[in-house]
Design a protein around this motif. Structure first.
Motif, PDB file in Angstrom:
ATOM      1  N   ILE A  57       0.844  -1.201   0.000  1.00 31.92           N
ATOM      2  CA  ILE A  57       0.000   0.000   0.000  1.00 31.92           C
ATOM      3  C   ILE A  57       0.873   1.243   0.000  1.00 31.92           C
ATOM      4  O   ILE A  57       0.603   2.207  -0.731  1.00 31.92           O
ATOM      5  N   LEU A  58       1.949   1.228   0.795  1.00 33.28           N
ATOM      6  CA  LEU A  58       2.869   2.370   0.842  1.00 33.28           C
ATOM      7  C   LEU A  58       3.476   2.658  -0.530  1.00 33.28           C
ATOM      8  O   LEU A  58       3.617   3.818  -0.917  1.00 33.28           O
ATOM      9  N   VAL A  59       3.831   1.620  -1.259  1.00 29.35           N
ATOM     10  CA  VAL A  59       4.400   1.794  -2.597  1.00 29.35           C
ATOM     11  C   VAL A  59       3.381   2.471  -3.508  1.00 29.35           C
ATOM     12  O   VAL A  59       3.713   3.394  -4.259  1.00 29.35           O
ATOM     13  N   GLU A  60       2.130   2.048  -3.447  1.00 30.64           N
ATOM     14  CA  GLU A  60       1.082   2.650  -4.273  1.00 30.64           C
ATOM     15  C   GLU A  60       0.809   4.093  -3.864  1.00 30.64           C
ATOM     16  O   GLU A  60       0.588   4.958  -4.711  1.00 30.64           O
ATOM     17  N   LEU A  61       0.825   4.362  -2.561  1.00 34.48           N
ATOM     18  CA  LEU A  61       0.616   5.736  -2.089  1.00 34.48           C
ATOM     19  C   LEU A  61       1.743   6.640  -2.585  1.00 34.48           C
ATOM     20  O   LEU A  61       1.506   7.801  -2.939  1.00 34.48           O
ATOM     21  N   GLN A  62       2.958   6.103  -2.624  1.00 34.40           N
ATOM     22  CA  GLN A  62       4.113   6.856  -3.130  1.00 34.40           C
ATOM     23  C   GLN A  62       3.866   7.265  -4.585  1.00 34.40           C
ATOM     24  O   GLN A  62       4.158   8.388  -4.976  1.00 34.40           O
ATOM     25  N   LYS A  63       3.295   6.356  -5.366  1.00 33.41           N
ATOM     26  CA  LYS A  63       2.985   6.654  -6.771  1.00 33.41           C
ATOM     27  C   LYS A  63       1.932   7.758  -6.893  1.00 33.41           C
ATOM     28  O   LYS A  63       1.847   8.423  -7.918  1.00 33.41           O
TER      29      LYS A  63
END
Length: 123
Positions: A57-63
């Motif tokens: 989820i953190l990776v997607e939020l970063q995007k």
């Protein structure tokens, strides 16, 4: 002190300038992060209920230009959950509309259904 004097002597022309200055103000970076997190929270919560790892989820939020540390993510998550519970909001299934239970029920969650059953008996 000079700023206060300018405000006190503000006429109609100066008032418009002051309003324009106020209209140009933006929330801080942290406030912007919090606001975006609040908007995305329902999707975040659904992902967590599907057992999507927090790191994913953190990776997607970063995007999405929402850069958070794991600790920052967890703090925002807990704060948002707390606020929504205090406001009486419950997660609902998008398909059937039923309330989605937490993965780990609390003691209050286990007691609440029993109390409602006792109240329905009218004995």
């Amino acid at each position: 002190m000079t700023h206060q004097k300018n405000i006190e002597t503000a006429g109609p022309d100066n008032t418009e300038q002051l309003i324009a200055l106020l209209d140009g103000l933006q929330p801080s970076k942290q406030q912007q992060k919090t606001l975006l997190f609040q908007k995305l929270f329902p999707g975040i919560e659904r992902a967590l209920n599907r057992d999507v790892p927090q790191k994913t989820i953190l990776v997607e939020l970063q995007k999405m230009n929402l850069s958070l540390s794991m600790g920052g993510f967890r703090a925002l998550l807990e704060n948002e959950k707390k606020l929504r519970i205090e406001n009486g909001e419950r997660m609902q299934c998008e398909t059937c509309g039923s309330t989605v239970s937490k993965s780990k029920p609390t003691l209050a969650d286990l007691i609440a259904p029993k109390e409602s059953i006792k109240g329905d008996d009218n004995a």
